[in-house]
Design a protein around this motif. Structure first.
Motif, mmCIF file in Angstrom:
data_model
loop_
_atom_site.group_PDB
_atom_site.id
_atom_site.type_symbol
_atom_site.label_atom_id
_atom_site.label_comp_id
_atom_site.label_asym_id
_atom_site.label_seq_id
_atom_site.Cartn_x
_atom_site.Cartn_y
_atom_site.Cartn_z
ATOM 1 N N ILE A 135 -15.280 -35.054 -34.380
ATOM 2 C CA ILE A 135 -14.299 -35.639 -35.295
ATOM 3 C C ILE A 135 -13.921 -37.040 -34.860
ATOM 4 O O ILE A 135 -13.674 -37.924 -35.693
ATOM 5 C CB ILE A 135 -13.053 -34.730 -35.394
ATOM 6 N N ASN A 136 -13.908 -37.307 -33.545
ATOM 7 C CA ASN A 136 -13.571 -38.648 -33.069
ATOM 8 C C ASN A 136 -14.641 -39.655 -33.468
ATOM 9 O O ASN A 136 -14.334 -40.769 -33.918
ATOM 10 C CB ASN A 136 -13.409 -38.643 -31.542
ATOM 11 N N LYS A 137 -15.916 -39.282 -33.324
ATOM 12 C CA LYS A 137 -17.005 -40.191 -33.680
ATOM 13 C C LYS A 137 -17.060 -40.404 -35.188
ATOM 14 O O LYS A 137 -17.281 -41.520 -35.667
ATOM 15 C CB LYS A 137 -18.340 -39.634 -33.175
ATOM 16 N N VAL A 138 -16.862 -39.317 -35.945
ATOM 17 C CA VAL A 138 -16.890 -39.423 -37.401
ATOM 18 C C VAL A 138 -15.785 -40.359 -37.888
ATOM 19 O O VAL A 138 -16.004 -41.227 -38.742
ATOM 20 C CB VAL A 138 -16.753 -38.027 -38.035
ATOM 21 N N SER A 354 -12.003 -32.099 -39.959
ATOM 22 C CA SER A 354 -10.830 -31.906 -39.103
ATOM 23 C C SER A 354 -10.135 -30.588 -39.425
ATOM 24 O O SER A 354 -9.688 -29.867 -38.532
ATOM 25 C CB SER A 354 -9.870 -33.077 -39.284
ATOM 26 N N TRP A 355 -10.056 -30.257 -40.701
ATOM 27 C CA TRP A 355 -9.407 -29.018 -41.138
ATOM 28 C C TRP A 355 -10.197 -27.794 -40.659
ATOM 29 O O TRP A 355 -9.633 -26.807 -40.222
ATOM 30 C CB TRP A 355 -9.290 -29.025 -42.652
ATOM 31 N N LYS A 356 -11.513 -27.878 -40.742
ATOM 32 C CA LYS A 356 -12.365 -26.757 -40.357
ATOM 33 C C LYS A 356 -12.376 -26.551 -38.852
ATOM 34 O O LYS A 356 -12.310 -25.419 -38.361
ATOM 35 C CB LYS A 356 -13.788 -26.986 -40.868
ATOM 36 N N GLU A 357 -12.456 -27.663 -38.094
ATOM 37 C CA GLU A 357 -12.519 -27.566 -36.639
ATOM 38 C C GLU A 357 -11.149 -27.350 -36.019
ATOM 39 O O GLU A 357 -11.055 -26.952 -34.849
ATOM 40 C CB GLU A 357 -13.142 -28.842 -36.060
#
Length: 388
Positions: A135-138, A354-357
């Motif tokens: 998520i940080n890279k995305v 983000s919601w899924k992870e």
């Protein structure tokens, strides 16, 4: 075994469970693909199929290739290999290359699977890499792309002492005025002085006229219900007024006045005293137990398992206030509300990831921190400062 050999490995990362099947099928044994457990999602099948097909780079298809493609269609699997990928195997005996190693996956994880990589060490085979989405890279990639697009599309050129009424005609008259003054100073005469006064009068008339036209044009487009600040700023610019300077925050400590770094240090000391909260071990164990129970129980609310929709995102974007300062990522609300359809869908994908992870990006660190004084009369005490 009389048929192919395979192993099934179940990997679990947070709330996602991935089923990995590693298969080896020699040429002299049947594939027996129907015995492989294939689910509808989160399935990755990789291994040596020893089959030929144009789909993975051969110039023909054999019986085993037809069997593999039929099995792929029956289970709605996607092939990771591309026909133009490098061969995955090099035979030291025959000095030839081929592609017996294939990778198949379900549609939901296909975007995570990379193509054929480089040879590792002294192995005769090239790997097929898979990797999850961070998520940080995305988020970092999305912010970089949005800032780059904004830099190319949003006109730049903001300059200090900008005058909204200034134009090319005034620029030319100012140069003419400067030249007339230079002549009057270097070659003093009645003729040059009269010329200077005429040019000056012409410049002032044009300047006044440009101010009036600029005022009419700018005020006609203002919404006084929300652009009052912009109106006063425009007024000061038209009147050639400069901006005001920032004040200096100071505090009083034991009769002495502290400024600059001393003020920041004194605030940090006071803030440390009020922000340190002692939590006993019993409460710490209770919180950890509640956290374990929460993680072990799956949510029964359907809304907690449903991805965000494009309409929900568009509704949220419409509610953003335009005149808000950006955060450490330098993304303004105006950039978000003026994105195209592709960028909007990409942002939706970031939110759903983000919601899924169950994780948010940690790239918001490094923001500016400071203090502002509370509203009260008198000298500012160190205990009367609030953080922002």
């Amino acid at each position: 075994m009389d048929d192919s050999e395979y192993q099934v490995l179940r990997l679990k990362l947070r709330a996602v469970e991935l089923n990995v099947v590693n298969l080896y099928s020699p040429n002299d044994k049947p594939l027996s693909l129907d015995t492989i457990p294939v689910q509808n999602s989160n399935v990755l099948v990789i291994g040596n199929f020893n089959s030929h097909s144009q789909s993975w780079g051969y110039d023909h298809i054999d019986r085993r290739g037809e069997e593999v493609e039929s099995w792929q269609d029956d289970h709605n699997l996607l092939l990771i290999n591309n026909p133009d990928d490098k061969d995955t195997f090099y035979s030291r005996l025959w000095h030839t290359t081929s592609t017996p190693d294939l990778g198949f996956c379900t549609e939901d994880i296909h975007e995570y699977c990379k193509r054929i990589g480089q040879q590792l060490g002294g192995s005769d085979r090239r790997p097929i890499r898979t990797e999850g989405r961070d998520i940080n890279k995305v988020t970092k990639d999305f912010n970089a792309a949005l800032l780059q697009a904004a830099k190319k599309c949003i006109p730049r050129g903001s300059r200090r002492d900008y005058k909204p009424y200034w134009n090319k005609d005034l620029e030319g008259l100012q140069e003419e005025l400067s030249e007339a003054r230079r002549e009057a100073e270097t070659q003093p005469s009645q003729t040059n002085n009269i010329k200077l006064q005429k040019v000056k009068a012409k410049f002032l008339r044009a300047k006044i006229q440009a101010r009036r036209e600029s005022w009419k044009e700018k005020t006609a487009s203002l919404n006084l219900e929300r652009d009052s600040t912009k109106l006063w700023k425009l007024t000061r610019q038209l009147d050639d007024e400069g901006g005001s300077e920032r004040g200096t925050t100071s505090v009083e400590e034991n009769g002495s006045l502290l400024t600059g770094k001393q003020t920041a240090n004194k605030f940090a000391e006071n803030y440390e005293k009020v922000s340190n909260i002692t939590v006993n071990r019993g409460r710490q164990r209770e919180v950890r137990r509640e956290e374990r129970e929460r993680r072990s129980k799956k949510s029964k609310e359907e809304v907690m398992e449903t991805s965000l929709t494009l309409n929900e995102l568009l509704t949220a974007l419409k509610k953003l206030k335009a005149k808000k300062s950006p955060g450490p990522d330098h993304i303004t609300n105006m950039m978000l509300t003026h994105m195209g359809s592709f960028a909007t869908k990409t942002l939706l994908d970031v939110f759903n990831l983000s919601w899924k992870e169950g994780e948010t990006s940690t790239g918001l660190e490094g923001g500016d921190h400071g203090t502002y004084p509370k509203t009260w009369k008198g000298q500012k005490e160190s205990s009367q400062l609030s953080p922002y």
